[in-house]
Scaffold this motif. Structure first.
Motif, mmCIF file in Angstrom:
data_model
loop_
_atom_site.group_PDB
_atom_site.id
_atom_site.type_symbol
_atom_site.label_atom_id
_atom_site.label_comp_id
_atom_site.label_asym_id
_atom_site.label_seq_id
_atom_site.Cartn_x
_atom_site.Cartn_y
_atom_site.Cartn_z
ATOM 1 N N GLU A 85 -0.030 2.928 11.381
ATOM 2 C CA GLU A 85 0.120 3.309 9.986
ATOM 3 C C GLU A 85 1.576 3.678 9.720
ATOM 4 O O GLU A 85 2.198 4.369 10.522
ATOM 5 C CB GLU A 85 -0.783 4.495 9.648
ATOM 6 C CG GLU A 85 -2.266 4.199 9.790
ATOM 7 C CD GLU A 85 -3.124 5.392 9.431
ATOM 8 O OE1 GLU A 85 -2.615 6.311 8.743
ATOM 9 O OE2 GLU A 85 -4.293 5.419 9.843
ATOM 10 N N THR A 86 2.086 3.195 8.603
ATOM 11 C CA THR A 86 3.443 3.558 8.211
ATOM 12 C C THR A 86 3.410 4.407 6.950
ATOM 13 O O THR A 86 2.765 4.044 5.958
ATOM 14 C CB THR A 86 4.320 2.313 7.967
ATOM 15 O OG1 THR A 86 5.590 2.723 7.442
ATOM 16 C CG2 THR A 86 3.673 1.334 6.997
ATOM 17 N N GLU A 87 4.075 5.537 7.006
ATOM 18 C CA GLU A 87 4.148 6.421 5.846
ATOM 19 C C GLU A 87 5.104 5.877 4.786
ATOM 20 O O GLU A 87 5.080 6.321 3.639
ATOM 21 C CB GLU A 87 4.631 7.814 6.278
ATOM 22 C CG GLU A 87 3.713 8.517 7.257
ATOM 23 C CD GLU A 87 4.265 9.862 7.680
ATOM 24 O OE1 GLU A 87 5.417 10.177 7.286
ATOM 25 O OE2 GLU A 87 3.563 10.583 8.403
ATOM 26 N N HIS A 88 5.928 4.921 5.186
ATOM 27 C CA HIS A 88 6.981 4.435 4.297
ATOM 28 C C HIS A 88 6.658 3.072 3.694
ATOM 29 O O HIS A 88 7.573 2.339 3.297
ATOM 30 C CB HIS A 88 8.299 4.371 5.062
ATOM 31 C CG HIS A 88 8.663 5.648 5.753
ATOM 32 N ND1 HIS A 88 8.861 6.820 5.074
ATOM 33 C CD2 HIS A 88 8.840 5.932 7.073
ATOM 34 C CE1 HIS A 88 9.163 7.795 5.929
ATOM 35 N NE2 HIS A 88 9.150 7.277 7.146
ATOM 36 N N TRP A 89 5.386 2.728 3.605
ATOM 37 C CA TRP A 89 4.999 1.404 3.124
ATOM 38 C C TRP A 89 5.517 1.115 1.712
ATOM 39 O O TRP A 89 5.814 -0.035 1.376
ATOM 40 C CB TRP A 89 3.476 1.261 3.157
ATOM 41 C CG TRP A 89 2.745 2.283 2.340
ATOM 42 C CD1 TRP A 89 2.256 3.477 2.775
ATOM 43 C CD2 TRP A 89 2.443 2.204 0.942
ATOM 44 N NE1 TRP A 89 1.657 4.153 1.722
ATOM 45 C CE2 TRP A 89 1.752 3.400 0.598
ATOM 46 C CE3 TRP A 89 2.675 1.260 -0.051
ATOM 47 C CZ2 TRP A 89 1.310 3.659 -0.703
ATOM 48 C CZ3 TRP A 89 2.229 1.512 -1.346
ATOM 49 C CH2 TRP A 89 1.551 2.696 -1.659
ATOM 50 N N ARG A 91 8.292 1.629 0.439
ATOM 51 C CA ARG A 91 9.686 1.193 0.407
ATOM 52 C C ARG A 91 9.818 -0.321 0.449
ATOM 53 O O ARG A 91 10.879 -0.859 0.145
ATOM 54 C CB ARG A 91 10.449 1.809 1.579
ATOM 55 C CG ARG A 91 10.542 3.329 1.518
ATOM 56 C CD ARG A 91 11.287 3.865 2.727
ATOM 57 N NE ARG A 91 11.333 5.323 2.736
ATOM 58 C CZ ARG A 91 11.797 6.043 3.754
ATOM 59 N NH1 ARG A 91 12.281 5.433 4.838
ATOM 60 N NH2 ARG A 91 11.788 7.358 3.694
ATOM 61 N N GLY A 92 8.767 -1.010 0.891
ATOM 62 C CA GLY A 92 8.815 -2.464 0.915
ATOM 63 C C GLY A 92 8.390 -3.058 2.240
ATOM 64 O O GLY A 92 8.143 -2.346 3.223
ATOM 65 N N ILE A 93 8.333 -4.387 2.255
ATOM 66 C CA ILE A 93 7.816 -5.091 3.418
ATOM 67 C C ILE A 93 8.680 -4.879 4.664
ATOM 68 O O ILE A 93 8.189 -4.940 5.787
ATOM 69 C CB ILE A 93 7.687 -6.601 3.111
ATOM 70 C CG1 ILE A 93 6.853 -7.288 4.190
ATOM 71 C CG2 ILE A 93 9.064 -7.248 2.953
ATOM 72 C CD1 ILE A 93 6.485 -8.717 3.851
ATOM 73 N N GLY A 94 9.965 -4.595 4.467
ATOM 74 C CA GLY A 94 10.842 -4.365 5.610
ATOM 75 C C GLY A 94 10.375 -3.183 6.448
ATOM 76 O O GLY A 94 10.441 -3.217 7.684
ATOM 77 N N GLU A 95 9.882 -2.141 5.788
ATOM 78 C CA GLU A 95 9.409 -0.960 6.513
ATOM 79 C C GLU A 95 8.118 -1.263 7.264
ATOM 80 O O GLU A 95 7.907 -0.788 8.387
ATOM 81 C CB GLU A 95 9.202 0.205 5.543
ATOM 82 C CG GLU A 95 10.481 0.710 4.908
ATOM 83 C CD GLU A 95 11.471 1.238 5.934
ATOM 84 O OE1 GLU A 95 11.033 1.765 6.978
ATOM 85 O OE2 GLU A 95 12.686 1.120 5.708
ATOM 86 N N SER A 96 7.231 -2.046 6.646
ATOM 87 C CA SER A 96 5.997 -2.425 7.325
ATOM 88 C C SER A 96 6.289 -3.298 8.539
ATOM 89 O O SER A 96 5.695 -3.131 9.606
ATOM 90 C CB SER A 96 5.080 -3.180 6.358
ATOM 91 O OG SER A 96 4.706 -2.369 5.272
ATOM 92 N N LEU A 97 7.215 -4.238 8.364
ATOM 93 C CA LEU A 97 7.581 -5.119 9.466
ATOM 94 C C LEU A 97 8.232 -4.329 10.595
ATOM 95 O O LEU A 97 7.968 -4.573 11.781
ATOM 96 C CB LEU A 97 8.520 -6.212 8.963
ATOM 97 C CG LEU A 97 8.912 -7.301 9.954
ATOM 98 C CD1 LEU A 97 7.697 -7.971 10.562
ATOM 99 C CD2 LEU A 97 9.809 -8.336 9.267
ATOM 100 N N ARG A 98 9.065 -3.352 10.235
ATOM 101 C CA ARG A 98 9.700 -2.519 11.250
ATOM 102 C C ARG A 98 8.642 -1.783 12.085
ATOM 103 O O ARG A 98 8.697 -1.762 13.323
ATOM 104 C CB ARG A 98 10.621 -1.493 10.585
ATOM 105 C CG ARG A 98 11.374 -0.601 11.586
ATOM 106 C CD ARG A 98 11.904 0.661 10.908
ATOM 107 N NE ARG A 98 12.643 0.362 9.687
ATOM 108 C CZ ARG A 98 13.914 -0.016 9.681
ATOM 109 N NH1 ARG A 98 14.583 -0.119 10.804
ATOM 110 N NH2 ARG A 98 14.515 -0.270 8.525
ATOM 111 N N ALA A 99 7.652 -1.196 11.413
ATOM 112 C CA ALA A 99 6.603 -0.456 12.118
ATOM 113 C C ALA A 99 5.800 -1.377 13.030
ATOM 114 O O ALA A 99 5.475 -1.025 14.171
ATOM 115 C CB ALA A 99 5.683 0.230 11.116
ATOM 116 N N GLY A 100 5.481 -2.570 12.528
ATOM 117 C CA GLY A 100 4.684 -3.500 13.314
ATOM 118 C C GLY A 100 5.417 -4.057 14.515
ATOM 119 O O GLY A 100 4.848 -4.143 15.618
#
Length: 207
Positions: A85-89, A91-100
């Protein structure tokens, strides 16, 4: 480094244009889009799968468990789905991709194959083609499916690229600038569904 290929499903967004998080959408056939994306990655050749959740993460996690996914043990003997789970979702897809990608890197894979939750028409053969063209991936591979010449999903990222790609991500900036700058290999997957993202609810999942 192992020869493991990790699949990554990005499913953290709020789906503002769709009317709700796409991680919660169930197709007309009763199969959640999230479960379908996981199955496509597995059927296409990924050894493990990471799912990134954000908006409505609790509900999406419950949906995964209802379908027999995301638990420590699965009845079909498959490796459990890793949920991050990302708390910063927002902010955009870049944050989701970073977490994944950060989570996927913990497996020490040879490559990560990325797709989106809102591609219910994506076929396992597209994943197979990206993984296998022109040969099984090495740690420096960088490939993207294209559809009639237009970039789509899945995207394959070799392990060597993971640290630099993660560093390049910022808010709504995803992987595309990095892929272009590093001469991504385009793999033709025309007709295999990876360019048909569903942004609005009046488009049926299986139309």
């Amino acid at each position: 480094m192992t020869d493991t290929i990790v699949g990554l499903v990005l499913a953290a967004g709020s789906g503002s244009r769709y009317g709700g998080p796409k991680a919660l959408v169930v197709g007309d056939d009763g199969v959640p889009w999230l479960a379908r994306a996981i199955d496509v990655l597995r059927s296409g050749g990924c050894d493990e799968v990471v799912v990134v959740l954000g908006a409505s993460a609790v509900e999406a996690g419950a949906l995964l468990r209802e379908t027999g996914l995301g638990d420590d043990t699965e009845e079909d003997g498959e490796s459990p789905v890793r949920v991050v789970e990302t708390e910063h979702w927002a902010r955009g897809i870049g944050e989701s991709l970073r977490a994944g990608l950060t989570e996927a890197a913990r497996v020490d894979p040879v490559a990560v194959v990325v797709t989106l939750v809102d591609l219910p028409a994506l076929q396992p053969s597209a994943v197979e083609r990206v993984i296998g063209t022109p040969h099984p991936p090495s740690e420096d591979a960088l490939r993207q499916a294209v559809y009639d010449g237009r970039p789509g999903h899945p995207v394959l990222i070799g392990a060597t690229h993971l640290p630099s790609l993660v560093d390049s991500l910022d808010g709504d900036v995803g992987a595309r600038p990095y892929l272009v700058a590093h001469d991504v290999l385009e793999v033709d997957c025309t007709g295999l569904g990876g360019d048909d993202d569903r942004d609005v609810p009046d488009r049926l999942p299986l139309d």
